[in-house]
Motif scaffolding. Structure first.
Motif, short mmCIF file in Angstrom:
data_model
loop_
_atom_site.label_atom_id
_atom_site.label_comp_id
_atom_site.label_asym_id
_atom_site.label_seq_id
_atom_site.Cartn_x
_atom_site.Cartn_y
_atom_site.Cartn_z
N GLY A 1 0.80 -1.12 0.04
CA GLY A 1 -0.13 0.24 -0.06
C GLY A 1 0.95 1.12 0.04
O GLY A 1 2.14 1.27 0.14
N ARG B 1 -11.99 -3.72 0.26
CA ARG B 1 -11.74 -2.46 0.81
C ARG B 1 -12.63 -1.57 1.51
O ARG B 1 -13.99 -2.16 1.38
CB ARG B 1 -11.27 -1.44 -0.68
N ILE C 1 -8.69 1.49 2.86
CA ILE C 1 -7.83 0.24 3.47
C ILE C 1 -8.24 -0.69 2.70
O ILE C 1 -9.31 -1.29 2.55
CB ILE C 1 -8.02 0.28 4.83
N TYR C 2 -7.20 -1.53 2.17
CA TYR C 2 -7.31 -2.75 1.48
C TYR C 2 -7.26 -4.06 2.29
O TYR C 2 -5.99 -4.04 2.97
CB TYR C 2 -6.45 -2.76 0.13
N TYR C 3 -7.64 -5.04 2.08
CA TYR C 3 -7.88 -6.28 3.07
C TYR C 3 -7.72 -7.24 2.17
O TYR C 3 -8.46 -7.67 1.22
CB TYR C 3 -8.87 -6.50 4.04
N GLY D 1 -4.89 -5.23 6.79
CA GLY D 1 -5.41 -4.16 6.05
C GLY D 1 -4.08 -3.18 5.51
O GLY D 1 -3.10 -3.05 6.57
N THR D 2 -4.18 -2.53 4.59
CA THR D 2 -2.98 -1.66 4.04
C THR D 2 -3.74 -0.52 3.32
O THR D 2 -4.61 -0.68 2.71
CB THR D 2 -2.02 -2.67 3.14
N GLN D 3 -3.23 0.62 3.80
CA GLN D 3 -3.89 2.00 3.37
C GLN D 3 -3.30 2.18 1.86
O GLN D 3 -2.18 2.23 1.49
CB GLN D 3 -3.47 3.10 3.95
#
Length: 121
Positions: free
Chosen positions: A8, A37, A91-93, A114-116
């Motif tokens: 991310g 997301r 935020i992508y999970y 999660g990653t932003q």
């Protein structure tokens, strides 16, 4: 089950990012790895998912033609995001669903932390 995301960050509108996820600690014969997301205050939505057994993939309408999901045939899944828009900020999970491909954009059994992803003009 552990799902660890990476990749991310921040990018300008029209740019690209690639997310990675490493899955471990499971013994299901058939799994579907995918990406969801979420924006604060909104429901989490499925973005893309791919079956480990046959590579079948599904995409949300909003990302078709811009995002590509792939895997390494083992326990890693990737999301190549091109032509990013401000509305892709979230935020992508990473997610894992055991069993069939059906419903993999709606359901998951396990989640990463999660990653932003931030897209700005």
């Amino acid at each position: 089950v552990q799902l660890v995301e990476s990749g991310g960050g921040s990018v300008q509108t029209g740019g690209s990012l690639r997310l990675s996820c490493a899955a471990s600690g499971f013994a299901f014969p058939d799994v579907i790895l995918g990406w969801f997301r979420q924006v604060p205050g909104k429901q989490r939505e499925g973005v893309a998912c791919i079956s480990s057994s046959d590579g079948m993939s599904s995409y949300a309408h909003s990302v078709k033609g811009r995002f590509t999901i792939s895997n390494d045939g083992k326990n890693a899944v990737y999301l190549q995001m091109n032509s990013l828009k401000s509305e892709d900020t979230a935020i992508y999970y990473c997610a894992l669903k055991a069993g069939s491909h059906y419903g993999c954009l709606d359901l998951a059994d396990y989640w990463g932390q999660g990653t932003q992803v931030t897209v700005s003009s």
